[in-house]
Design a protein around this motif. Sequence first.
Motif, PDB file in Angstrom:
ATOM      1  N   VAL B   4       0.841  -1.202   0.000  1.00 56.89           N
ATOM      2  CA  VAL B   4       0.000   0.000   0.000  1.00 56.89           C
ATOM      3  C   VAL B   4       0.875   1.252   0.000  1.00 56.89           C
ATOM      4  CG1 VAL B   4      -1.716   1.306   1.331  1.00 56.89           C
ATOM      5  CG2 VAL B   4      -1.908  -1.179   1.138  1.00 56.89           C
ATOM      6  N   TYR B   5       0.557   2.163  -0.910  1.00 54.22           N
ATOM      7  CA  TYR B   5       1.393   3.355  -1.081  1.00 54.22           C
ATOM      8  C   TYR B   5       0.588   4.639  -0.838  1.00 54.22           C
ATOM      9  CZ  TYR B   5       4.226  -0.163  -3.353  1.00 54.22           C
ATOM     10  OH  TYR B   5       4.932  -1.305  -3.618  1.00 54.22           O
ATOM     11  N   ILE B   6       1.293   5.622  -0.301  1.00 53.44           N
ATOM     12  CA  ILE B   6       0.693   6.956  -0.144  1.00 53.44           C
ATOM     13  C   ILE B   6       1.016   7.709  -1.430  1.00 53.44           C
ATOM     14  CG2 ILE B   6       0.625   9.068   1.240  1.00 53.44           C
ATOM     15  CD1 ILE B   6       2.019   7.364   3.501  1.00 53.44           C
ATOM     16  N   ASN B   7      -0.005   7.961  -2.229  1.00 53.97           N
ATOM     17  CA  ASN B   7       0.250   8.586  -3.534  1.00 53.97           C
ATOM     18  C   ASN B   7      -0.009  10.082  -3.566  1.00 53.97           C
ATOM     19  OD1 ASN B   7       1.189   6.258  -4.588  1.00 53.97           O
ATOM     20  ND2 ASN B   7      -0.607   5.770  -5.813  1.00 53.97           N
ATOM     21  N   SER B  72      -3.011  13.219  -6.852  1.00 54.36           N
ATOM     22  CA  SER B  72      -2.887  11.791  -7.164  1.00 54.36           C
ATOM     23  C   SER B  72      -2.969  11.527  -8.666  1.00 54.36           C
ATOM     24  CB  SER B  72      -3.996  11.001  -6.456  1.00 54.36           C
ATOM     25  OG  SER B  72      -5.240  11.241  -7.089  1.00 54.36           O
ATOM     26  N   GLY B  73      -3.480  12.513  -9.399  1.00 55.59           N
ATOM     27  CA  GLY B  73      -3.617  12.339 -10.843  1.00 55.59           C
ATOM     28  C   GLY B  73      -4.831  11.515 -11.223  1.00 55.59           C
ATOM     29  N   PHE B 212      -5.459  11.901   2.251  1.00 53.94           N
ATOM     30  CA  PHE B 212      -4.424  11.213   1.475  1.00 53.94           C
ATOM     31  C   PHE B 212      -5.093  10.274   0.468  1.00 53.94           C
ATOM     32  CE2 PHE B 212      -3.420  11.872   5.899  1.00 53.94           C
ATOM     33  CZ  PHE B 212      -2.207  12.545   5.866  1.00 53.94           C
ATOM     34  N   VAL B 213      -4.464  10.104  -0.684  1.00 45.80           N
ATOM     35  CA  VAL B 213      -4.917   9.028  -1.576  1.00 45.80           C
ATOM     36  C   VAL B 213      -3.924   7.890  -1.418  1.00 45.80           C
ATOM     37  CG1 VAL B 213      -5.275   8.280  -3.950  1.00 45.80           C
ATOM     38  CG2 VAL B 213      -6.119  10.519  -3.215  1.00 45.80           C
ATOM     39  N   ALA B 224       5.389   7.317   0.104  1.00 47.09           N
ATOM     40  CA  ALA B 224       5.953   6.280   0.973  1.00 47.09           C
ATOM     41  C   ALA B 224       5.061   5.050   0.916  1.00 47.09           C
ATOM     42  CB  ALA B 224       6.031   6.801   2.410  1.00 47.09           C
ATOM     43  N   GLU B 225       5.551   3.965   1.491  1.00 43.56           N
ATOM     44  CA  GLU B 225       4.730   2.759   1.625  1.00 43.56           C
ATOM     45  C   GLU B 225       4.201   2.699   3.056  1.00 43.56           C
ATOM     46  OE1 GLU B 225       6.815  -0.953   1.067  1.00 43.56           O
ATOM     47  OE2 GLU B 225       5.140  -2.051   1.974  1.00 43.56           O
TER      48      GLU B 225
END
Lengths: 85, 354
Positions: B4-7, B72-73, B212-213, B224-225
């Motif tokens: 899982v990533y913080i995008n 996040s795009g 956060f996305v 970050a992860e």
Amino acid sequence: MDALKQELKEFIIEQLNLEDVNVEDIANDDPLFGDGLGLDSIDALELIVMLDKNYGIKLTDPKQGRAIFESIDTMAAYITEHRAN
Amino acid sequence: MKQVYINSVASISAQKTFDNAEFLNDFIDHEAVVFPVVNPDYKAFIPPAAARRMAKGIKMSIVASKIALQESGLDQVDAIITGTGMGCLRDSEKFLSALIDNDEQYLTPTAFIQSTHNTVGGQVALELQCKGYNFTYVHASNSFESALLDTKLLLSNEEENNILVGGVDEIGEHTFKLQELVGHVKKEPVKASELFESNTSGAVYGEGANFFVLSNEKQNNSYAELVRVKMFNTLPKDQLTETIETFLASHNLKISDIDLVILGANGDADYDDYYDILSQGVFKETQQAYYKHISGEFNTASSFGFWLAAKTIQSQILPAVVKRNDLKSTGFKTVLLYNQYRNENHSFTLLKQC
């Protein structure tokens, strides 16, 4: 009657949080709903409660609201005729 | 199980954090018992007709959500998960006050429909037109972590792919007075920069929204992860160090592998001893950061800590204003957050560079 209209405009602006609207921006015959001031059904409920609380007028038939809340003119006329306080 | 990533990140706080191009460049050294939020231009994000019924918490959350989504795009997320300790406090107070003042008569709908805890999640969904999973966690100072855990599980199990998760709380005037009465708030205004030297009871309060996305797909600009989040309702003081060591060991990590520990100390002389156990104990030789002197304390203040950790890992810069000791890590690859409020609702959140 003019004082009542002023009072109604101030109430609408304050109670319905119309941040960018001033008393001068609301003409007495401007439609309050739809294309006019843009009020919606939740605002209509606020106005019904306001009639009861401030003027002692209970609307038993919500359908009456459509005509009463058409503009500041129609509201002021209805309140003047039916007010209890 | 996917990683899982913080995008993307977004923060509305007592500092000027809403601009992601900056990272605590200008520290506002508030002197108060409650730190006010630095407001973004809400009108640039929320149509006036929609904004007129929104209380502060909703407005902050919608702006933070829109910034996070934009960064996040993505055009849309699969789910919205919110953590809030007190929910929409101002409208709750407004509605309940009207109930008392008017002798249970003349109750209007606006404040009532905006007063529930899940109003924020609902309003964010309406603004983003997101019809997916929408859940709100209300669990005092573990509210954000609860939201984060749900997010992590959904993404790891590939039930969803992109989730907007956030923590939000607003100050309510009446509730704040009650918190002052019971001694949860400091009696005298304290300068933010001197909070940890105040040595007095109570915390300095604040409010804010941090969104956060998170995704199970890494992007080039991922922050970050998110490795793990773990919560404890109660945690005896004498078990804190061992519990952290066990937590890290379950990820094959030792204390010395942590490049930065971010602690949720709030300057309350009666309850910061948990943090002291760690900062003066096992993490004595680790670089440390505090953040509640710049955000203020609120149930979801740890979401500001999460924002700080993500920004630090991505930028590899730890702003001077949050540094707690003079140690310098060679890099910020593995960061641990620890938070508790008044000795309850403890949480460990582990992040890694990705």
